[in-house]
Structures are given as C-alpha cells and as structure tokens.
Design a protein around this motif. Structure first.
Motif, PDB file in Angstrom:
ATOM      1  N   GLN A  12       0.920  -1.184  -0.096  1.00  0.00           N
ATOM      2  CA  GLN A  12       0.007   0.063  -0.138  1.00  0.00           C
ATOM      3  C   GLN A  12       0.816   1.152   0.119  1.00  0.00           C
ATOM      4  N   VAL A  13       0.375   2.385  -0.289  1.00  0.00           N
ATOM      5  CA  VAL A  13       0.920   3.618  -0.110  1.00  0.00           C
ATOM      6  C   VAL A  13       1.349   4.084   1.065  1.00  0.00           C
ATOM      7  N   GLY A  15       3.913   2.126   2.325  1.00  0.00           N
ATOM      8  CA  GLY A  15       4.654   0.980   2.846  1.00  0.00           C
ATOM      9  C   GLY A  15       6.034   0.921   2.119  1.00  0.00           C
ATOM     10  N   VAL A 122       2.360  -0.687  -6.044  1.00  0.00           N
ATOM     11  CA  VAL A 122       1.951   0.212  -4.936  1.00  0.00           C
ATOM     12  C   VAL A 122       0.677   0.673  -5.122  1.00  0.00           C
ATOM     13  N   SER A 123      -0.325   0.259  -4.396  1.00  0.00           N
ATOM     14  CA  SER A 123      -1.752   0.723  -4.417  1.00  0.00           C
ATOM     15  C   SER A 123      -2.200   1.643  -3.402  1.00  0.00           C
ATOM     16  N   SER A 124      -3.019   2.612  -4.190  1.00  0.00           N
ATOM     17  CA  SER A 124      -3.456   3.614  -3.211  1.00  0.00           C
ATOM     18  C   SER A 124      -4.754   3.447  -2.842  1.00  0.00           C
TER      19      SER A 124
END
Length: 124
Positions: A12-13, A15, A122-124
C-alpha cells in the motif's frame, strides 16, 4: 554472470519493501550494481547504484530520501530498501552490473548484464 532479483510484491501507499539482487559468476568487488525500473509504456530508468569496492552510491532524484541501497559482500548481494512508497514507484525492478570498482551512475545504457526483474506494485 547471473543476477537474481527477489522481494517484489504488492504494498500500500506509504509502505516498504526490500528488494534483493543475488549476484554470481564474477568478482563482486570489481563491479558496480544498479537498480532500474520500468513501468508500462515508459522507458527504463535508473533508481540507484553502488560501487561495490568502495561503497559509493548514487540515487535518482525521484527516490532520494526514500530508497537506500546497500550490500552484503559475504553474500554477494545488493539490497534496495524502499520506504514511503508511492503509486508512481510501481514498475518492474531490475538489477544490473557494470565493470566499475570505484564509482557508478544510473544510466541503463552503461550496464552490461541484467536480471530478470521483480514486480513492485504500490496500491492507493
């Protein structure tokens, strides 16, 4: 020369991830190892590098203060610690080597041998 990347994944963002590049088939101290990345539809770009013998490092402006490159001579391995990850860090990350014992740069065209890459998302 063989380079094997590992450590990629989905995060995740904000991280962190640590990538590893295990090297073999050459004299570790005589080379510089760089990390590069390529996002879909974009050119490959330099991220960071380290000249193994002297430990001199270099970073792209986009990752300064967030990424740290390091080495373990006993394991012939270079690491890329990535903190405060952003969606724009999403890419396939590659390590590569060039014969240079004292300095390095992050120009992809200067590197001779490449690993197969590891995906970082990287997921937001």
């Amino acid at each position: 020369v063989q380079l094997v990347e590992s450590g990629g994944g989905l995060v995740q963002v904000g991280g962190s991830l640590r990538l590893s590049c295990a090297a073999s088939g050459f004299t570790f101290d005589d080379y510089a190892i760089g990390w590069f990345r390529q996002a879909p539809g974009k050119e490959r770009e330099g991220v960071s590098c380290i000249a193994i013998r002297v430990g001199r490092t270099n970073y792209a402006d986009s990752v300064k203060g967030r990424f740290t490159i390091s080495k373990d001579n006993a394991k012939n391995t270079v690491y890329l610690q990535m903190n405060s990850l952003k969606p724009e860090d999403t890419a396939v990350y590659y390590c590569a080597v060039r014969r240079s014992s004292l300095f390095c740069n992050v120009r992809p065209d200067m590197y001779e041998y490449w690993g197969q890459g590891t995906q970082v998302t990287v997921s937001s």
